[in-house]
Design a protein around this motif. Structure first.
Motif, PDB file in Angstrom:
ATOM      1  N   LEU A   1       0.832  -1.197   0.160  1.00 39.06           N
ATOM      2  CA  LEU A   1      -0.045  -0.002  -0.060  1.00 39.06           C
ATOM      3  C   LEU A   1       0.883   1.268   0.031  1.00 39.06           C
ATOM      4  O   LEU A   1       0.609   2.077  -0.676  1.00 39.06           O
ATOM      5  CB  LEU A   1      -0.914  -0.079   1.189  1.00 39.06           C
TER       6      LEU A   1
ATOM      7  N   MET B   1      -3.183  -5.310  -6.148  1.00 36.01           N
ATOM      8  CA  MET B   1      -3.108  -3.827  -5.819  1.00 36.01           C
ATOM      9  C   MET B   1      -3.030  -2.900  -6.952  1.00 36.01           C
ATOM     10  O   MET B   1      -3.487  -1.868  -7.173  1.00 36.01           O
ATOM     11  CB  MET B   1      -2.069  -3.433  -4.840  1.00 36.01           C
TER      12      MET B   1
ATOM     13  N   LEU C   1      -7.547   1.519  -1.922  1.00 30.89           N
ATOM     14  CA  LEU C   1      -6.868   0.399  -1.769  1.00 30.89           C
ATOM     15  C   LEU C   1      -6.754  -0.506  -0.740  1.00 30.89           C
ATOM     16  O   LEU C   1      -6.888  -1.733  -0.669  1.00 30.89           O
ATOM     17  CB  LEU C   1      -5.292   0.764  -2.218  1.00 30.89           C
ATOM     18  N   ALA C   2      -6.993   0.348   0.572  1.00 33.08           N
ATOM     19  CA  ALA C   2      -7.036  -0.523   1.902  1.00 33.08           C
ATOM     20  C   ALA C   2      -8.271  -1.391   1.949  1.00 33.08           C
ATOM     21  O   ALA C   2      -8.354  -2.586   2.670  1.00 33.08           O
ATOM     22  CB  ALA C   2      -6.661   0.545   2.931  1.00 33.08           C
TER      23      ALA C   2
END
Length: 313
Positions: A80, A156, A175-176
């Motif tokens: 991330l 991702m 993204l998380a």
């Protein structure tokens, strides 16, 4: 003073509405991006059960939990921040990192195929006798987390490419969200798969005749399911790895592999009528897998025959 207080409340309300709109945008973007990763998610779920094959049933869920924690660490701690920094400052580098990951998947998949065809075995395999259960378990977890890192990087990267959010923190939240959701879905499914035999055994002992028969059938089907998943996992690594290479080389200006794969896909789609969508996709996936197998075999040859590298699965 009252008017100033009212103005302050108005400002707070405007900020709150803007924040709510941002949350809605992030959630929507995360949902769209997450749907694009479905193929890699299936691959991840297919690969993972092989890492608990041959180990004590009592250790299956603890091992899956270790891999789950490793996967979350991969996504949230390693990938991330890297994804956000790369998207902000070095977006051109992302494709090269992805291709390195794709090459690793090709190598892993090709090595498994070569071993099945009678090639030399490198590191521990499912057929080897387990001398030290603790060490062997640690090796399995390490191998699973290492493979997960590559698949998570692809997830991702796909997610990042689908996000159309203006600020780095919005992209980070999206993204998380995808990372956490995908991890829960994948390893929740894996936990169910590896415990199906225990579920079936429990069902076979109590309840109606139908329930007991179903339990027996479930127990008998699990070994075949695990073998099938191991096969699917190998194919998936070649398909995903080859697909990354096909797409990546196209992005950096080498179009031959992309043109071959997509040219075949479009031709098959054009002659298969109602089945065009499925047939075209299968064609593209098959060609990507063949490319992955060839590339992986070359990498394995160079590593093992030229440099004498001995890996550990």
């Amino acid at each position: 003073m009252p008017s100033g207080l009212v103005a302050l409340f108005d400002d707070v309300a405007v900020i709150a509405r803007a924040a709510a709109a941002s949350v809605d945008d992030i959630a929507a973007a995360a949902g769209r991006a997450g749907s694009k990763t479905a193929g890699v998610v299936i691959d991840d779920a297919a690969v993972t059960p092989s890492y608990v094959t041959g180990l004590s049933p009592a250790r299956e869920l603890p091992i899956i939990w270790k891999i789950t924690k490793g996967s979350l660490f991969n996504k949230l701690v390693i990938l991330l921040p890297g994804a956000i920094l790369l998207s902000e400052f070095l977006p051109w580098l992302i494709i090269w990192i992805l291709m390195l990951g794709g090459a690793f998947l090709c190598y892993e998949g090709a090595e498994k195929v070569l071993e099945k065809l009678g090639g030399a075995k490198h590191g521990k395999t499912l057929e080897d006798e387990i001398q030290d259960p603790v060490e062997f378990e640690n090796q399995r977890v390490s191998g699973a987390v290492r493979t997960d890192l590559i698949l998570s990087a692809e997830i991702m990267a796909i997610t990042l490419s689908e996000l159309d959010l203006p600020t780095w923190w919005e992209r980070g939240i999206a993204l998380a969200l995808v990372a956490i959701a995908v991890t829960i879905v994948v390893y929740g499914a894996v936990a169910i798969i590896v415990k199906l035999d225990d579920i079936g055994l429990s069902m076979s002992k109590t309840g109606s005749q139908f329930k007991r028969n179903f339990g027996h059938a479930l127990v008998n089907s699990v070994p075949k399911l695990l073998i099938a998943l191991s096969f699917i996992g190998t194919i998936a690594m070649l398909w995903v790895g080859g697909g990354i290479i096909v797409h990546g080389t196209h992005e950096v200006g080498f179009h031959l592999l992309y043109d071959i794969a997509h040219g075949a896909e479009y031709w098959v789609a054009s002659v298969t009528g109602a089945l065009s969508g499925v047939a075209g996709w299968v064609t593209y996936a098959a060609i990507s897998g063949v490319i992955g197998l060839i590339l992986g075999a070359i990498i394995a040859f160079v590593l093992h025959k030229v440099f004498g590298f001995e890996g550990a699965h």
